[in-house]
Design a protein around this motif. Structure first.
Motif, mmCIF file in Angstrom:
data_model
loop_
_atom_site.group_PDB
_atom_site.id
_atom_site.type_symbol
_atom_site.label_atom_id
_atom_site.label_comp_id
_atom_site.label_asym_id
_atom_site.label_seq_id
_atom_site.Cartn_x
_atom_site.Cartn_y
_atom_site.Cartn_z
ATOM 1 N N SER A 189 0.846 -1.179 0.000
ATOM 2 C CA SER A 189 0.000 0.000 0.000
ATOM 3 C C SER A 189 0.886 1.236 0.000
ATOM 4 C CB SER A 189 -0.869 -0.003 1.265
ATOM 5 O OG SER A 189 -1.428 1.271 1.477
ATOM 6 N N PRO A 190 0.469 2.301 -0.675
ATOM 7 C CA PRO A 190 1.266 3.527 -0.604
ATOM 8 C C PRO A 190 1.330 4.091 0.814
ATOM 9 C CG PRO A 190 -0.742 3.882 -1.871
ATOM 10 C CD PRO A 190 -0.674 2.422 -1.554
ATOM 11 N N TRP A 191 0.446 3.640 1.676
ATOM 12 C CA TRP A 191 0.419 4.134 3.059
ATOM 13 C C TRP A 191 1.493 3.486 3.923
ATOM 14 C CZ3 TRP A 191 -2.057 8.349 2.744
ATOM 15 C CH2 TRP A 191 -3.149 8.462 1.896
ATOM 16 N N THR A 192 2.136 2.425 3.439
ATOM 17 C CA THR A 192 3.181 1.773 4.233
ATOM 18 C C THR A 192 4.593 2.236 3.846
ATOM 19 O OG1 THR A 192 3.349 -0.112 2.728
ATOM 20 C CG2 THR A 192 1.763 -0.298 4.550
ATOM 21 N N VAL A 193 4.709 3.183 2.910
ATOM 22 C CA VAL A 193 6.023 3.682 2.506
ATOM 23 C C VAL A 193 6.612 4.516 3.644
ATOM 24 C CG1 VAL A 193 7.282 5.165 0.893
ATOM 25 C CG2 VAL A 193 5.470 3.688 0.051
ATOM 26 N N ALA A 194 7.821 4.150 4.071
ATOM 27 C CA ALA A 194 8.493 4.884 5.149
ATOM 28 C C ALA A 194 9.539 5.854 4.591
ATOM 29 C CB ALA A 194 9.151 3.911 6.112
ATOM 30 N N ALA A 195 10.184 5.470 3.490
ATOM 31 C CA ALA A 195 11.220 6.313 2.884
ATOM 32 C C ALA A 195 11.123 6.203 1.368
ATOM 33 C CB ALA A 195 12.599 5.882 3.353
ATOM 34 N N GLN A 196 11.315 7.338 0.701
ATOM 35 C CA GLN A 196 11.238 7.364 -0.757
ATOM 36 C C GLN A 196 12.594 7.742 -1.339
ATOM 37 O OE1 GLN A 196 8.037 10.290 -0.876
ATOM 38 N NE2 GLN A 196 6.747 8.746 -1.840
ATOM 39 N N ARG A 197 12.849 7.252 -2.562
ATOM 40 C CA ARG A 197 14.073 7.565 -3.305
ATOM 41 C C ARG A 197 15.328 7.334 -2.466
ATOM 42 N NH1 ARG A 197 10.673 11.838 -4.690
ATOM 43 N NH2 ARG A 197 11.895 13.385 -3.556
ATOM 44 N N MET A 198 15.378 6.196 -1.786
ATOM 45 C CA MET A 198 16.533 5.885 -0.941
ATOM 46 C C MET A 198 17.733 5.518 -1.797
ATOM 47 S SD MET A 198 16.876 3.212 2.203
ATOM 48 C CE MET A 198 15.903 4.221 3.295
ATOM 49 N N ARG A 199 18.879 6.119 -1.449
ATOM 50 C CA ARG A 199 20.147 5.843 -2.123
ATOM 51 C C ARG A 199 21.191 5.543 -1.058
ATOM 52 N NH1 ARG A 199 19.591 11.138 -4.468
ATOM 53 N NH2 ARG A 199 21.339 11.496 -3.086
ATOM 54 N N CYS A 238 20.781 2.423 -5.828
ATOM 55 C CA CYS A 238 19.452 3.029 -5.797
ATOM 56 C C CYS A 238 18.482 1.996 -5.225
ATOM 57 C CB CYS A 238 19.032 3.456 -7.193
ATOM 58 S SG CYS A 238 20.101 4.742 -7.866
ATOM 59 N N VAL A 239 18.076 2.209 -3.991
ATOM 60 C CA VAL A 239 17.192 1.273 -3.305
ATOM 61 C C VAL A 239 15.741 1.544 -3.671
ATOM 62 C CG1 VAL A 239 16.487 0.388 -1.041
ATOM 63 C CG2 VAL A 239 18.849 1.087 -1.420
ATOM 64 N N GLY A 240 15.375 2.806 -3.865
ATOM 65 C CA GLY A 240 14.006 3.167 -4.211
ATOM 66 C C GLY A 240 13.159 3.386 -2.973
ATOM 67 N N ASP A 241 11.887 3.039 -3.053
ATOM 68 C CA ASP A 241 10.980 3.209 -1.927
ATOM 69 C C ASP A 241 11.138 2.057 -0.943
ATOM 70 O OD1 ASP A 241 10.099 5.427 -3.223
ATOM 71 O OD2 ASP A 241 8.147 4.618 -3.781
ATOM 72 N N VAL A 242 11.106 2.381 0.335
ATOM 73 C CA VAL A 242 11.231 1.378 1.388
ATOM 74 C C VAL A 242 9.957 1.410 2.220
ATOM 75 C CG1 VAL A 242 12.542 0.655 3.416
ATOM 76 C CG2 VAL A 242 13.729 1.608 1.451
ATOM 77 N N HIS A 243 9.349 0.236 2.383
ATOM 78 C CA HIS A 243 8.120 0.105 3.174
ATOM 79 C C HIS A 243 8.480 -0.323 4.593
ATOM 80 C CE1 HIS A 243 5.236 0.303 -0.260
ATOM 81 N NE2 HIS A 243 6.343 0.023 -0.909
ATOM 82 N N THR A 244 7.585 -0.067 5.522
ATOM 83 C CA THR A 244 7.830 -0.474 6.902
ATOM 84 C C THR A 244 8.046 -1.982 6.955
ATOM 85 O OG1 THR A 244 5.451 -0.647 7.262
ATOM 86 C CG2 THR A 244 6.498 1.404 7.919
ATOM 87 N N GLY A 245 9.055 -2.396 7.696
ATOM 88 C CA GLY A 245 9.366 -3.813 7.829
ATOM 89 C C GLY A 245 10.297 -4.363 6.765
ATOM 90 N N ASP A 246 10.659 -3.563 5.764
ATOM 91 C CA ASP A 246 11.576 -4.035 4.717
ATOM 92 C C ASP A 246 12.991 -4.219 5.265
ATOM 93 O OD1 ASP A 246 9.650 -4.068 2.795
ATOM 94 O OD2 ASP A 246 10.385 -2.346 1.671
#
Length: 115
Positions: free
Chosen positions: A6-16, A48-56
């Protein structure tokens, strides 16, 4: 298993993740299927990791070559890691940095005699 995200579980965006070899060390290989850019040959890389969701969880094994030292060193920084991302909750850019070091015994000690 494949999980719906879900887009609501994204904790960090554009992670590098940027890694840089220090003090004559070289990065021999980065074991990852993520997008990898070599910034400086065998010295600096960006993942480039990208978006990281909670618990990843993301594991990135790295093979590092370290030069022989003329004298023992109680501590030597070998790699610097810099993590850059956008905090998805506060919509702010964040950066954190960490160095990994090692103790270097004299080269003439046999491996079985090391503590």
């Amino acid at each position: 298993p494949l999980q719906r995200r879900s887009p609501w579980t994204v904790a960090a965006q554009r992670m590098r993740l940027t890694l840089e070899a220090l003090h004559g060390c070289r990065v021999e290989r980065v074991y990852s299927l993520l997008e990898l850019r070599e910034l400086t040959p065998r010295t600096a890389y960006e993942l480039c990791v990208g978006d990281v969701h909670t618990g990843d969880v993301c594991h990135v094994p790295i093979l590092v070559w370290m030069p022989a030292l003329a004298a023992p060193s109680p501590h030597m920084d070998a790699l610097r890691f810099t993590l850059s991302y956008v905090d998805a909750l506060k919509i702010e850019s964040r950066t954190c940095e960490m160095c990994i070091g090692t103790a270097r015994p004299p080269a003439d000690i046999a491996p079985e005699a090391r503590p």
